[in-house]
Design a protein around this motif. Structure first.
Motif, PDB file in Angstrom:
ATOM      1  N   ARG A 693       0.816  -1.209   0.000  1.00 14.26           N
ATOM      2  CA  ARG A 693       0.000   0.000   0.000  1.00 14.26           C
ATOM      3  C   ARG A 693       0.855   1.267   0.000  1.00 14.26           C
ATOM      4  O   ARG A 693       0.504   2.264  -0.632  1.00 14.26           O
ATOM      5  CB  ARG A 693      -0.963  -0.016   1.192  1.00 14.26           C
ATOM      6  CG  ARG A 693      -2.021  -1.091   1.037  1.00 14.26           C
ATOM      7  CD  ARG A 693      -2.914  -1.240   2.251  1.00 14.26           C
ATOM      8  NE  ARG A 693      -3.755  -2.436   2.115  1.00 14.26           N
ATOM      9  CZ  ARG A 693      -4.513  -2.930   3.070  1.00 14.26           C
ATOM     10  NH1 ARG A 693      -4.548  -2.343   4.268  1.00 14.26           N
ATOM     11  NH2 ARG A 693      -5.234  -4.026   2.863  1.00 14.26           N
ATOM     12  N   THR A 694       1.965   1.240   0.695  1.00 11.16           N
ATOM     13  CA  THR A 694       2.812   2.441   0.752  1.00 11.16           C
ATOM     14  C   THR A 694       3.320   2.810  -0.640  1.00 11.16           C
ATOM     15  O   THR A 694       3.271   3.980  -1.049  1.00 11.16           O
ATOM     16  CB  THR A 694       4.001   2.218   1.697  1.00 11.16           C
ATOM     17  OG1 THR A 694       3.506   1.957   3.015  1.00 11.16           O
ATOM     18  CG2 THR A 694       4.902   3.447   1.727  1.00 11.16           C
ATOM     19  N   GLN A 695       3.773   1.818  -1.397  1.00 15.30           N
ATOM     20  CA  GLN A 695       4.247   2.111  -2.758  1.00 15.30           C
ATOM     21  C   GLN A 695       3.115   2.587  -3.646  1.00 15.30           C
ATOM     22  O   GLN A 695       3.317   3.405  -4.546  1.00 15.30           O
ATOM     23  CB  GLN A 695       4.949   0.891  -3.357  1.00 15.30           C
ATOM     24  CG  GLN A 695       4.059  -0.336  -3.579  1.00 15.30           C
ATOM     25  CD  GLN A 695       3.247  -0.291  -4.853  1.00 15.30           C
ATOM     26  OE1 GLN A 695       3.702   0.284  -5.846  1.00 15.30           O
ATOM     27  NE2 GLN A 695       2.051  -0.872  -4.825  1.00 15.30           N
ATOM     28  N   ALA A 696       1.902   2.073  -3.392  1.00 14.00           N
ATOM     29  CA  ALA A 696       0.754   2.507  -4.195  1.00 14.00           C
ATOM     30  C   ALA A 696       0.438   3.975  -3.942  1.00 14.00           C
ATOM     31  O   ALA A 696       0.119   4.730  -4.870  1.00 14.00           O
ATOM     32  CB  ALA A 696      -0.464   1.643  -3.886  1.00 14.00           C
ATOM     33  N   VAL A 697       0.558   4.385  -2.691  1.00 16.11           N
ATOM     34  CA  VAL A 697       0.339   5.800  -2.360  1.00 16.11           C
ATOM     35  C   VAL A 697       1.388   6.657  -3.054  1.00 16.11           C
ATOM     36  O   VAL A 697       1.090   7.728  -3.599  1.00 16.11           O
ATOM     37  CB  VAL A 697       0.380   6.016  -0.825  1.00 16.11           C
ATOM     38  CG1 VAL A 697       0.304   7.511  -0.503  1.00 16.11           C
ATOM     39  CG2 VAL A 697      -0.751   5.262  -0.153  1.00 16.11           C
ATOM     40  N   GLU A 698       2.626   6.188  -3.070  1.00 23.69           N
ATOM     41  CA  GLU A 698       3.695   6.936  -3.736  1.00 23.69           C
ATOM     42  C   GLU A 698       3.420   7.062  -5.231  1.00 23.69           C
ATOM     43  O   GLU A 698       3.643   8.129  -5.825  1.00 23.69           O
ATOM     44  CB  GLU A 698       5.036   6.234  -3.499  1.00 23.69           C
ATOM     45  CG  GLU A 698       5.505   6.313  -2.049  1.00 23.69           C
ATOM     46  CD  GLU A 698       6.739   5.472  -1.782  1.00 23.69           C
ATOM     47  OE1 GLU A 698       7.182   4.747  -2.717  1.00 23.69           O
ATOM     48  OE2 GLU A 698       7.254   5.514  -0.650  1.00 23.69           O
ATOM     49  N   ARG A 699       2.943   5.990  -5.851  1.00 18.31           N
ATOM     50  CA  ARG A 699       2.613   6.051  -7.279  1.00 18.31           C
ATOM     51  C   ARG A 699       1.476   7.056  -7.526  1.00 18.31           C
ATOM     52  O   ARG A 699       1.499   7.808  -8.502  1.00 18.31           O
ATOM     53  CB  ARG A 699       2.195   4.672  -7.785  1.00 18.31           C
ATOM     54  CG  ARG A 699       3.312   3.639  -7.844  1.00 18.31           C
ATOM     55  CD  ARG A 699       2.769   2.301  -8.339  1.00 18.31           C
ATOM     56  NE  ARG A 699       3.719   1.220  -8.201  1.00 18.31           N
ATOM     57  CZ  ARG A 699       4.636   0.896  -9.086  1.00 18.31           C
ATOM     58  NH1 ARG A 699       4.732   1.597 -10.217  1.00 18.31           N
ATOM     59  NH2 ARG A 699       5.462  -0.120  -8.887  1.00 18.31           N
ATOM     60  N   LEU A 700       0.488   7.045  -6.636  1.00 19.37           N
ATOM     61  CA  LEU A 700      -0.633   7.982  -6.768  1.00 19.37           C
ATOM     62  C   LEU A 700      -0.135   9.420  -6.664  1.00 19.37           C
ATOM     63  O   LEU A 700      -0.486  10.280  -7.494  1.00 19.37           O
ATOM     64  CB  LEU A 700      -1.673   7.705  -5.680  1.00 19.37           C
ATOM     65  CG  LEU A 700      -2.806   8.736  -5.556  1.00 19.37           C
ATOM     66  CD1 LEU A 700      -3.615   8.851  -6.845  1.00 19.37           C
ATOM     67  CD2 LEU A 700      -3.718   8.365  -4.377  1.00 19.37           C
TER      68      LEU A 700
END
Length: 895
Positions: A693-700
């Motif tokens: 989830r943390t990497q997904a937030v960064e991508r967003l």
């Protein structure tokens, strides 16, 4: 002497105890002193008021009487429940008045005085209808013909104690008794799935009757029942004949009763309304007006007899929602002249309703009013986005002094009105724009230090007013105005902050279930005016059809109304089963999808330099909403005690997420659609494994940065954009998006074009002043206003726990700062009382004032890590969270 002192002490103590606890807002079925409820086991609610802190109800007692006869005594019930307590007495009678009284005990030894209110029953059984359906029978009474008048005269020979009217129509009615209009509702009986669900209204008309001769006059318009609906120009969707069902029950002081009903004795004639249609408007000729048609001495000898009709009555129910009423009035703020020489009135606000004209002229003079939302950049009225809707009223004057004119059976979405037919200089005071919308009580307020955000809040509320006209429509101006499920679904939580929409949605959801297809799919518009057209498909679409699941649950969360989810549960379950059947191996990747409707495209306004379209895979979106629906069904099944189904849905949700990860996500967490919406939905519904989830937030966040902090989301991504960023600790980005004022953004329409409502597209008017595709460009379309939910919950910090804490029984106060805002305040009139959160920043000090209603708890989360500086009225709190009971609280702390 001692005895007298003791008596004095007791009396004084009792007075103090009563004074510390009072009751207000006693309601039955969410209405104060209703006169026509149609349920046999009504629910009672009330609010406790106390100046003390930490007050909770410990017990209550209800008594219900009909006259001198007690029909229910609850006895003292040990319970905190102060909302939706069900009647449990002997069977209620139709057309009867009841007085109920209530007292409560609190947790501090106080007991309230008895508080009293009333409620009246309507017709609790279809057999109680003595009236007959009647139709005008006139040849001119066609879908595009002359509006008929129906009339009946009658005698009352005794002194009247009470009189109630129960009335509905196939079409719309406007009723007078003895020359006075009955009630203050308009466009009644409203719009339902008429052939399956028709509501009637109840009116107290005792003040309109006289002892002796009386008369009733009814205008009967086509309305939604038979005028064309949708862009397909389909007419007579529900039937070709308008009709009236009318029943008046008169009770005399001597105890006798008389009933006046619609039957073959009524008469009919043409009115002065030559044409009336939802999209096109209305044409009136005052020279043809039959003045005093509802007066007892009117001569109707040349009128025709009505026709009686054998239409069914078994599906007719008492109205549960608020009627449409008149609200704000607007005078023109300026009179404009277009380059074409047209005279245009600017009312300063995009609203829904009509214009009332009070004007003098010669007999035969004709005035035409044409309604538009916008002027083009040259100042010419912009009609193209109305598509085929004419949106006009035309009045032919009689020449008899000052004439006051307004429509009866139509409405318009407009800010500007082109006026034709007047000679000489126009007097703007002759024109008044009147806002019409369902009479929902405003419950929410929001304000902050940024004036553009305050205008955004105003725009959101005006978008809701204009589109909550008995059904939640997509837009109010063009040849559409339909109850699109997707628009209502994404906005429903915001709607429940702004206004009390409990009954509004309760009524609409009855039609959702009524129009649901046999396979469980839900039509895209409710009532389903698309049935029988090429746009009606027996399939479900993510974000649209699942309004059948999402909205009932949102109403439970917002109002604590468990009965809505209980009633809708079969419909909710049927829709989820439809999706399960449409999915393959738990992957919903079949059939039509709207997906992230109207998300950013490069060709919109020629795009931003170097940017790409933000198109999200249709089925990725569908899979996320499949999970969303299933998660809600787990919560609802838990609430209703359906243990087996809870376990079934929990296992299903796990499989849905695994299917998503296998189909739409790489091992490292990259999604097949690199869009804001893809990551927002996957994060919102926990589609990522926790470790990704943390990497997904960064991508967003990187995606948002690549668009220079502009949003690119459509209808389904936008509601969750800022909540996801806040949830994962990126309020900095959420505030940048909120305060962005260039295209595409929430504030762009306000700053660039002075918008007063929410637009359908981010660029309904482009930066260069030209318009988007006129076939789908509305300037009053509330879906993107769903950000209001985040503004209340995050900026003001007002939220509720779910499950048993729903409806603000267990409150969360958690303001989150950002955007250089120096103050914000929000309030919400909950079913328990007024809840408010107000904060400001002064000299790096954060000051928070909170009001918590009686009979609730609140958890306050402070926006500082300097716990040692948190003080409540000078006392150190020294905790990140503080749980409090009712009362007013003042906190100060360092940031």
């Amino acid at each position: 002497m001692k005895k007298n002192i003791l008596i004095l002490i007791f009396v004084s103590f009792s007075s103090i105890a009563f004074g510390q606890l009072t009751l207000n807002n006693l309601t039955v079925e969410n209405v104060s002193n209703p006169i026509g409820i149609g349920v046999k086991t009504p629910r009672f609610s009330w609010k406790l008021v106390s100046s003390k802190r930490n007050v909770k109800q410990s017990a209550y007692e209800i008594q219900v009487k009909e006259g001198e006869n007690t029909v229910w005594e609850s006895g003292k019930v040990t319970s905190e429940a102060s909302i939706f307590n069900k009647y449990a007495g002997s069977a209620l009678a139709s057309d009867s008045k009841y007085i109920w009284q209530l007292r409560v005990w609190d947790n501090q030894g106080n007991v309230s005085k008895w508080a009293a209110a009333s409620f009246g029953t309507a017709l609790l059984d279809s057999k109680d209808w003595k009236a007959t359906w009647i139709s005008s029978g006139l040849k001119t009474d066609t879908v595009n013909g002359i509006v008929p008048i129906l009339r009946k005269s009658f005698l009352t020979s005794k002194k009247i104690a009470s009189a109630k009217v129960y009335v509905t129509s196939k079409g719309l009615y406007d009723l007078q008794i003895n020359g006075k209009r009955m009630g203050d509702s308009y466009l009644s009986p409203g719009w339902t799935s008429y052939n399956k669900h028709l509501q009637y209204q109840t009116y107290d008309v005792a003040d309109l009757l006289t002892q002796g001769k009386n008369a009733i006059g009814v205008l009967l318009g086509s309305g939604w029942y038979r005028t064309r609906l949708t862009w397909t120009n389909k007419q007579n969707i529900y039937g070709k004949e308008t009709a009236l069902l009318f029943q008046m029950v008169i009770k005399y002081t001597d105890g006798t009763t008389e009933t006046v009903v619609s039957d073959g004795s009524w008469k009919a004639a043409n009115s002065h309304i030559m044409y009336s249609e939802i999209y096109n408007g209305e044409i009136q000729d005052a020279n043809l007006e039959q003045k005093n048609y509802s007066m007892a001495n009117f001569d109707d000898s040349k009128w025709a007899s009505v026709l009686t009709k054998d239409f069914p009555k078994d599906y007719i129910t008492a109205a549960v929602n608020e009627p449409i009423r008149k609200h704000e009035n607007f005078k023109p703020i300026q009179v404009l002249t277009s380059p074409k020489g047209e005279t245009i009135l600017d009312f300063g606000q995009n609203l829904v309703g009509w214009v009332k004209v009070a004007i003098q002229g010669k007999s035969g003079d004709q005035i035409k009013l044409s309604h538009v939302e916008m002027l083009d950049k040259k100042g010419v009225p912009y009609f193209e986005n109305l598509r085929s809707a004419k949106a006009q009223t035309t009045y032919t004057l009689s020449g008899n002094g000052v004439e006051t004119l307004e429509p009866h059976f139509t409405f318009f979405g407009f800010r500007y009105v082109k006026v034709e037919g007047l000679s000489g200089k126009i007097n703007p005071n002759d024109f008044t724009a009147i806002a019409l919308y369902s009479d929902m009580k405003q419950t929410g307020t929001f304000e902050c230090s940024n004036p553009l955000v305050n205008q955004l809040q105003s725009n959101i509320q005006w978008g809701q007013k204009g589109n909550f006209l008995d059904v939640p429509t997509d837009c109010p101006q063009r040849d559409e105005r339909l109850g699109w499920t997707g628009d209502a679904e994404v906005f429903s939580r915001t709607a429940a902050y702004n206004f009390n929409v409990n009954q509004f949605f309760a009524k609409w959801l009855i039609d959702v279930a009524a129009d649901q297809n046999e396979n469980g799919s839900v039509p895209f518009v409710i009532p389903n005016a698309l049935r029988g057209t090429g746009f009606d498909m027996p399939v479900g679409a993510a974000g649209w059809s699942d309004a059948s699941i999402i909205i009932p649950y949102n109403m439970y969360v917002s109002f604590g109304d468990r009965e809505i989810v209980e009633r809708q549960y079969p419909s909710m379950k049927a829709y989820l089963n439809y999706v399960r059947g449409a999915a393959k191996n738990d992957l919903w990747n079949t059939g039509f999808q709207f997906a992230d409707w109207l998300s950013y495209r490069v060709d919109d306004s020629k795009g931003m330099i170097g940017m790409k379209s933000a198109i999200t895979d249709n089925y990725l979106v569908a899979q996320c909403f499949y999970a969303y629906n299933t998660e809600i069904m787990i919560k609802v099944a838990t609430l209703l005690g359906k243990t087996d189904e809870v376990q079934e849905y929990q296992a299903l949700l796990e499989r849905i997420k695994k299917a998503f990860q296998a189909e739409y996500m790489t091992a490292s967490g990259k999604l097949i659609s690199e869009t804001q919406t893809a990551y927002i939905l996957a994060l919102q519904f926990d589609m990522f494994p926790e470790n990704l989830r943390t990497q997904a937030v960064e991508r967003l966040v990187k995606n948002i940065e690549s668009y220079e902090y502009h949003l690119t989301t459509g209808f389904l991504g936008t509601p969750f954009l800022n909540p996801v960023l806040s949830r994962f600790g990126r309020n900095d980005v959420a505030y940048k998006l909120l305060l962005q004022d260039t295209y595409p953004s929430w504030l762009y329409p306000i700053k660039a074009h002075g918008a007063t409502t929410i637009w359908e597209r981010w660029d309904s008017m482009k930066p260069d002043g030209t318009f988007q595709d006129p076939s789908m460009t509305s300037f009053n379309h509330y879906a993107y206003g769903a950000v209001g939910d985040w503004m209340y919950r995050t900026i003001a910090g007002i939220d509720t726990k779910e499950a048993e804490g729903a409806g603000y029984k267990d409150i969360i106060i958690k303001p989150e700062l950002g955007g250089n805002l120096t103050y914000a305040k929000g309030s919400l009139e909950t079913n328990y009382g007024l809840l408010s959160s107000s904060w400001k920043i002064e000299n790096n000090k954060f000051i928070l004032d909170v009001e918590i209603p009686a009979n609730t708890n609140a958890t306050i989360v402070f926006p500082t890590d300097k716990l040692e500086t948190i003080k409540e009225n000078g006392l150190i709190v020294n905790a990140k969270n503080k749980t409090v009971g009712s009362g007013k609280y003042h906190f100060e702390m360092q940031l």
